[in-house]
Design an enzyme around this catalytic site. Structure first.
Site, mmCIF file in Angstrom:
data_model
loop_
_atom_site.group_PDB
_atom_site.id
_atom_site.type_symbol
_atom_site.label_atom_id
_atom_site.label_comp_id
_atom_site.label_asym_id
_atom_site.label_seq_id
_atom_site.Cartn_x
_atom_site.Cartn_y
_atom_site.Cartn_z
ATOM 1 C CG HIS A 139 39.888 35.365 45.416
ATOM 2 N ND1 HIS A 139 40.118 35.941 46.648
ATOM 3 C CD2 HIS A 139 38.569 35.592 45.141
ATOM 4 C CE1 HIS A 139 38.986 36.478 47.103
ATOM 5 N NE2 HIS A 139 38.035 36.279 46.198
ATOM 6 C CG ASP A 176 35.831 41.352 45.834
ATOM 7 O OD1 ASP A 176 35.394 41.265 44.674
ATOM 8 O OD2 ASP A 176 35.634 40.467 46.707
ATOM 9 C CG HIS A 178 34.846 37.480 48.702
ATOM 10 N ND1 HIS A 178 34.068 37.818 47.606
ATOM 11 C CD2 HIS A 178 34.046 36.817 49.560
ATOM 12 C CE1 HIS A 178 32.841 37.351 47.792
ATOM 13 N NE2 HIS A 178 32.795 36.747 48.966
ATOM 14 C CG ASP A 264 32.117 40.852 46.104
ATOM 15 O OD1 ASP A 264 32.685 41.915 46.420
ATOM 16 O OD2 ASP A 264 32.745 39.844 45.715
HETATM 17 ZN ZN ZN Z 1 34.551 39.015 45.920
#
Ligand code: ZN
Length: 366
Positions: A139, A176, A178, A264
């Site tokens: 990120h 992931d 996200h 996740d």
């Molecule tokens: Zn994540």
């Protein structure tokens, strides 16, 4: 098959403080351990020791990334800012990225761990590698930290082997839960790096990871987002691998495949709403390893990202690392049956609609 493995006790000393999951503990939120705690990562290494898998990998010692290596991507303003906070008592690198005193040096060691692993894979010291680093990286953007990520580990690893090893084309496959916004932003106008992110639709960062974000300028077409609706399980992810990831990699023909590896999307994760088991993660590793062998001499690097259920994540990561090594230990994942027996693992039309759209982007790439 030699698999490199990077880990360091100091990764677990990066202090994210206390929170309510990740919301600062104040007002009516009773302080609890921050979601991005050392536990899920440390327990991966611990489980590898218990099963003996740690003896099957070649340990690669991390080193701190140098200022020159970090500044290949990050702005000096940003680096100076987080260093100053780290030298004092810590702070926040931007958006939900708290850290304590000394975390700057740990972030350098995390990025340097990915750099060392990338060097080992490209130099052929190992066949593939798993960098179990912390803090995570996918990120982080050039001038701001986001989502628990301080430095863009995978980006720095890729830029390093491009600058020093003559690596040209790199494909990134980020599973992931996200969106891999930092990796996307780093290479958005770059046709030499194909970035694929398979994530939960509009989970984190907010308003990021749309399927219509496909790159810009010379990089147009070289960014593929697959924003799956919440609730996706085994068959939806298998369809993404078969219909998007594999054909995209075959069309792009990378020299190296890099996998920001977050667990996740696991069925117990507090920060995602997906249903994957360790067997799904094992199948990702098997598919990506086969694609790397087919396309780029097996060169494959996994860099650890998210995954916040501390008891489930180690079994998922263990399955991936077993697959990379080509070793099966007699371990049993006690959560496997529970997650695999959840309802809803079939591919639903609303999931398939997104995968169809992504497959069209791949057809343009070809
Ligand atoms: Zn994540």
């Amino acid at each position: 098959m030699t698999t490199g493995f990077v880990c360091h006790e100091r990764y677990f000393w990066h202090d994210t403080g206390h929170a309510g999951i990740f919301i600062p503990a104040m007002g009516h939120i009773q302080p609890a351990e921050h979601a991005e705690s050392p536990e899920s990562k440390r327990r991966i290494r611990n489980l590898m020791e218990v099963t003996g898998l740690i003896d099957k990998v070649m340990q690669i010692a991390p080193r701190p990334a140098t200022p020159e290596e970090v500044l290949r991507h990050h702005t000096s303003d940003y680096v100076d800012r987080i260093k100053a906070m780290s030298d004092d008592r810590g702070g926040d690198a931007g958006m939900t990225t708290p850290f304590g005193a000394g975390s700057y040096e740990i972030a350098l060691l995390s990025a340097g761990g990915v750099i060392a692993a990338a060097e080992a894979v490209v130099d052929g010291t190992v066949d593939n590698a798993y960098a179990l680093v912390r803090p995570p990286g996918h990120h982080a953007e050039a001038d701001i930290g986001k989502g628990f990520c301080l430095l863009a580990n995978a980006v720095l690893g890729i830029k390093h082997v491009q600058a020093t090893r003559g690596v040209g084309r790199v494909a990134v496959v980020d599973y992931d839960v996200h969106h891999g916004n930092g990796t996307e932003a780093a290479f958005y106008d770059d046709p030499n790096v194909l970035t694929i992110s398979v994530h939960q639709d509009n989970c984190f960062p907010p308003d990021s990871g749309a399927i219509t974000d496909t790159g810009v300028g010379a990089g147009e077409g070289y960014n593929i987002n697959v924003p799956l609706p919440p609730g996706a399980g085994r068959e939806a992810y298998a369809a993404v691998m078969a219909r998007v990831v594999a054909p995209a990699l075959r069309a792009f023909r990378p020299d190296l495949i890099v996998v920001p590896s977050g667990f996740d999307a696991g069925g117990f994760d507090p920060l995602g709403r997906m249903m994957l088991s360790s067997e799904s993660y094992r199948s990702f590793a098997r598919t990506l390893k086969a694609l790397a062998q087919e396309l780029c001499g097996g060169r494959l690097l996994f860099t650890h990202e998210g995954g916040y259920c501390a008891v489930h994540v180690p079994f998922c990561a263990h399955a991936v690392i077993e697959e990379l090594c080509g070793v099966e230990t007699p371990i049993e994942d006690p959560f496997l049956g529970i997650v695999e027996n959840l309802g809803g693992h079939q591919l639903y039309p609303h999931q398939e609609a997104v995968i169809d759209q992504a497959a069209e982007l791949v057809a343009r790439l070809s």
